[in-house]
Design a protein around this motif. Sequence first.
Motif, PDB file in Angstrom:
ATOM      1  N   GLN A 184     -27.853  38.743  28.690  1.00  0.00           N
ATOM      2  CA  GLN A 184     -26.030  38.794  28.816  1.00  0.00           C
ATOM      3  C   GLN A 184     -26.076  37.682  28.554  1.00  0.00           C
ATOM      4  OE1 GLN A 184     -25.911  39.756  33.121  1.00  0.00           O
ATOM      5  NE2 GLN A 184     -24.630  39.906  31.886  1.00  0.00           N
ATOM      6  N   ARG A 200     -25.098  50.086  19.331  1.00  0.00           N
ATOM      7  CA  ARG A 200     -25.409  51.108  20.467  1.00  0.00           C
ATOM      8  C   ARG A 200     -24.028  51.813  20.655  1.00  0.00           C
ATOM      9  NH1 ARG A 200     -27.018  45.722  23.549  1.00  0.00           N
ATOM     10  NH2 ARG A 200     -29.365  45.445  22.699  1.00  0.00           N
ATOM     11  N   GLU A 201     -23.353  50.738  20.215  1.00  0.00           N
ATOM     12  CA  GLU A 201     -22.400  51.790  20.627  1.00  0.00           C
ATOM     13  C   GLU A 201     -21.575  53.128  19.609  1.00  0.00           C
ATOM     14  OE1 GLU A 201     -17.004  51.976  20.932  1.00  0.00           O
ATOM     15  OE2 GLU A 201     -17.887  49.874  21.228  1.00  0.00           O
ATOM     16  N   SER A 220     -27.171  40.133  23.609  1.00  0.00           N
ATOM     17  CA  SER A 220     -26.028  40.811  23.767  1.00  0.00           C
ATOM     18  C   SER A 220     -24.427  40.205  22.962  1.00  0.00           C
ATOM     19  CB  SER A 220     -25.060  39.875  24.957  1.00  0.00           C
ATOM     20  OG  SER A 220     -25.413  38.423  24.799  1.00  0.00           O
ATOM     21  N   ASN A 268     -24.129  45.420  20.025  1.00  0.00           N
ATOM     22  CA  ASN A 268     -23.181  46.396  21.267  1.00  0.00           C
ATOM     23  C   ASN A 268     -22.442  46.999  20.740  1.00  0.00           C
ATOM     24  OD1 ASN A 268     -24.323  44.532  23.401  1.00  0.00           O
ATOM     25  ND2 ASN A 268     -22.028  43.644  23.140  1.00  0.00           N
ATOM     26  N   TYR A 269     -22.062  46.572  18.537  1.00  0.00           N
ATOM     27  CA  TYR A 269     -21.376  47.524  18.233  1.00  0.00           C
ATOM     28  C   TYR A 269     -22.404  48.827  17.729  1.00  0.00           C
ATOM     29  CZ  TYR A 269     -17.513  44.648  19.072  1.00  0.00           C
ATOM     30  OH  TYR A 269     -16.840  44.392  20.015  1.00  0.00           O
TER      31      TYR A 269
END
Length: 294
Positions: free
Chosen positions: A98, A217-218, A209, A214-215
């Motif tokens: 992160q 993963r979303e 991070s 992240n998107y």
Amino acid sequence: MDEIISLPSDPVPELQRTVQRKLGRCMLQLQQYERLLKAMVAHSELSGPPEQLQAIRDEKVAFTHKKTLGTLVGMLTENYLKLPDLADESEQAEPIDQIWINFRCQLELPEERYAETKSALKELVDLRNELVHHFLQRFDLWGVDGCVAAEAYLDESYETIDGHYLTLRDWAKSMGEARQLVVSFMQTPEYRDFVINGIGPDGAVHWASSGITNYLREAETKLAQAGWTPLFEAIHWIAKTYPEQTPKRYGCGSWRHVIHESQQFEIRKQCQSDTGVTVVWYRSRLRETSKEQE
């Protein structure tokens, strides 16, 4: 006929009031010093994930609120004052999964000056304790000589306290200027790109991070089928939901390039028997958990 001026038969009460006033002046200046010291200790260092910095700052302010002057001086000496080329053994490694912000403001002093400053700060704490706990034991305020001696002591004490306050105020001013530079940087597009997207000022990407990771993963949480997500559908969903998130922004030529560079996902290919089209699927890699020590 000459007027006769009568002198007070007992000068002690007036002398006592002078001592009380000067003692109060010393205590007020000590409180001013302590308030400024608490602010410096609370704001000299800040470390944590960007989204938690405000909460961490508030916690540090609350932590210093109830500390004694002696404890605060110790924290200032340990964290703010610094000898030249002294390695910071207390610095912790940043998490690898992160974004982590570290801000620390320190004043570097030559070894002799450092020792003198540390000693002077200890003397200030001792002076404060003397005024608070032992002043009445030290001076007989029910006699003229005791009041006169106490008044001279308080005048000298105030000069000492005020000198420390002026020095601390200069330190606080320098710290404030440093913090303002940090705040100015935090308002730049480069900082926002670093915090939101994981792209550093030098262009290096913190993939674990990063925004695009992240998107991806979303998209998994919405489109996964038996633990795997079709990459084409994820790309389509991200393009509609977060159109600014493109591989080019991260220095990549394609989404498969993103997945390869990030090292955050597993990938597999499946050829559809009816159409002959190859479908690419991905899923997040399982994060390694630390082994328990026996």
